[in-house]
Design a protein around this motif. Structure first.
Motif, PDB file in Angstrom:
ATOM      1  N   LEU A  40       0.992  -1.152  -0.110  1.00  0.00           N
ATOM      2  CA  LEU A  40       0.101  -0.101  -0.022  1.00  0.00           C
ATOM      3  C   LEU A  40       1.011   1.381  -0.084  1.00  0.00           C
ATOM      4  CD1 LEU A  40      -2.752   1.349   0.134  1.00  0.00           C
ATOM      5  CD2 LEU A  40      -2.719   1.257   2.566  1.00  0.00           C
ATOM      6  N   LYS A  44       0.816   4.133  -2.938  1.00  0.00           N
ATOM      7  CA  LYS A  44       0.523   5.470  -2.469  1.00  0.00           C
ATOM      8  C   LYS A  44       1.508   6.348  -3.108  1.00  0.00           C
ATOM      9  CE  LYS A  44      -2.122   8.630  -1.319  1.00  0.00           C
ATOM     10  NZ  LYS A  44      -2.223   9.376  -0.032  1.00  0.00           N
ATOM     11  N   PHE A  74      -6.204   6.681   0.313  1.00  0.00           N
ATOM     12  CA  PHE A  74      -7.022   6.634  -1.354  1.00  0.00           C
ATOM     13  C   PHE A  74      -8.467   6.687  -1.004  1.00  0.00           C
ATOM     14  CE2 PHE A  74      -3.187   4.079  -2.379  1.00  0.00           C
ATOM     15  CZ  PHE A  74      -3.116   4.778  -3.690  1.00  0.00           C
ATOM     16  N   CYS A  77      -9.749   2.427  -3.015  1.00  0.00           N
ATOM     17  CA  CYS A  77      -8.445   1.239  -2.966  1.00  0.00           C
ATOM     18  C   CYS A  77      -9.036  -0.059  -3.180  1.00  0.00           C
ATOM     19  CB  CYS A  77      -7.510   1.783  -1.648  1.00  0.00           C
ATOM     20  SG  CYS A  77      -5.919   0.837  -1.728  1.00  0.00           S
ATOM     21  N   LEU A  79      -7.253  -2.726  -2.938  1.00  0.00           N
ATOM     22  CA  LEU A  79      -6.063  -3.406  -2.650  1.00  0.00           C
ATOM     23  C   LEU A  79      -6.179  -4.722  -2.592  1.00  0.00           C
ATOM     24  CD1 LEU A  79      -2.970  -3.057  -1.951  1.00  0.00           C
ATOM     25  CD2 LEU A  79      -3.727  -2.887   0.501  1.00  0.00           C
ATOM     26  N   LEU A 197      -4.248   3.801 -11.357  1.00  0.00           N
ATOM     27  CA  LEU A 197      -3.690   4.489 -10.312  1.00  0.00           C
ATOM     28  C   LEU A 197      -3.443   6.000 -10.591  1.00  0.00           C
ATOM     29  CD1 LEU A 197      -2.183   4.098  -7.512  1.00  0.00           C
ATOM     30  CD2 LEU A 197      -0.156   3.407  -8.645  1.00  0.00           C
ATOM     31  N   PHE A 218      -7.028   4.188  -6.494  1.00  0.00           N
ATOM     32  CA  PHE A 218      -6.541   2.752  -7.098  1.00  0.00           C
ATOM     33  C   PHE A 218      -7.774   1.866  -7.147  1.00  0.00           C
ATOM     34  CE2 PHE A 218      -4.469  -1.342  -6.180  1.00  0.00           C
ATOM     35  CZ  PHE A 218      -3.863  -1.453  -7.382  1.00  0.00           C
ATOM     36  N   LYS A 219      -7.939   1.992  -8.488  1.00  0.00           N
ATOM     37  CA  LYS A 219      -9.283   1.344  -8.863  1.00  0.00           C
ATOM     38  C   LYS A 219      -9.216   0.323  -9.969  1.00  0.00           C
ATOM     39  CE  LYS A 219     -14.170   0.839  -9.143  1.00  0.00           C
ATOM     40  NZ  LYS A 219     -14.734   0.289  -8.208  1.00  0.00           N
TER      41      LYS A 219
END
Length: 226
Positions: A40, A44, A74, A77, A79, A197, A218-219
């Protein structure tokens, strides 16, 4: 004979941004490592690299700005989805954006290169301050990723203007990470899985992402962009 050097040209702005980013590399590595989740943290930092876009800050202003930006969470996110997809991946393609961001992307490439083959794609020719091969090599990202040209001369990765070699790689990669707004605009309707991102820096993009201006995202696969 007059001095033909234009210090405000895209070439000089890019060189300034790369130089300043390299000076700040120890700082951004510290920022990334501060997050309890290193993945992460590097994601970022990579997204935050967009603050190098303008090339107008001095060192102290940039460092202060970076600290403030990195501390922002975010707004979106994915993740957990990203970690799940990593389990079955071998080849990861990162599509770069601005020249000043490549040092920030280098941390992401370094992290991923521990377990995956990483390819970093740049523009085929200089467009405004977008990264090209020469810019990327100055940053050392090639220590962790194979750097290739997309073959296009547009602000985003417009696939029908890219080389066939890049299009083939784009389609074959197990995972694609697309950096920045220009690539989002070019690729958001493409029918394959992509992780976007970026920082939403205008109302149009923010609305498409359903976030606020200046939010970080962040998709995976945004299909409703108009």
């Amino acid at each position: 004979m007059p001095n033909m050097t234009n210090e405000t040209s895209p070439y000089h702005i890019k060189n300034h941004d790369i130089s300043e980013s390299l000076k700040l590399e120890p700082v951004i590595r510290h920022f990334a490592s501060q997050d309890h989740n290193l993945l992460l943290g590097v994601l970022k930092v990579s997204a935050t690299g967009n603050v190098m876009d303008s090339g107008v800050y001095n060192n102290l202003e940039i460092e202060s700005c970076l600290k403030k930006e990195v501390e922002k969470p975010f707004a979106i996110c994915d993740l957990d989805l990203f970690k799940k997809d990593l389990q079955n991946a071998k080849l990861i393609l990162i599509i770069g954006d601005n020249a000043g961001e490549v040092v920030f992307d280098k941390l992401l490439a370094e992290y991923l290169s521990q377990n995956y083959q990483v390819i970093y794609a740049v523009r085929g020719a200089a467009i405004i301050n977008d990264a090209v091969m020469e810019d990327a090599l100055k940053t050392g990202v090639n220590d962790y990723a194979q750097v290739i040209s997309m073959g296009c001369e547009t602000p985003g990765a417009v696939l029908n203007l890219c080389s066939q070699a890049f299009i083939d790689l784009f389609n074959q990669a197990d995972m694609v990470i697309s950096k920045g707004q220009g690539n989002f605009e070019a690729l958001s309707d493409y029918q394959r899985e992509i992780y976007f991102l970026l920082k939403a820096k205008c109302h149009h993009i923010a609305k498409a992402l359903d976030v606020e201006v200046n939010d970080y995202v962040f998709k995976k696969n945004i299909s409703n962009y108009k």
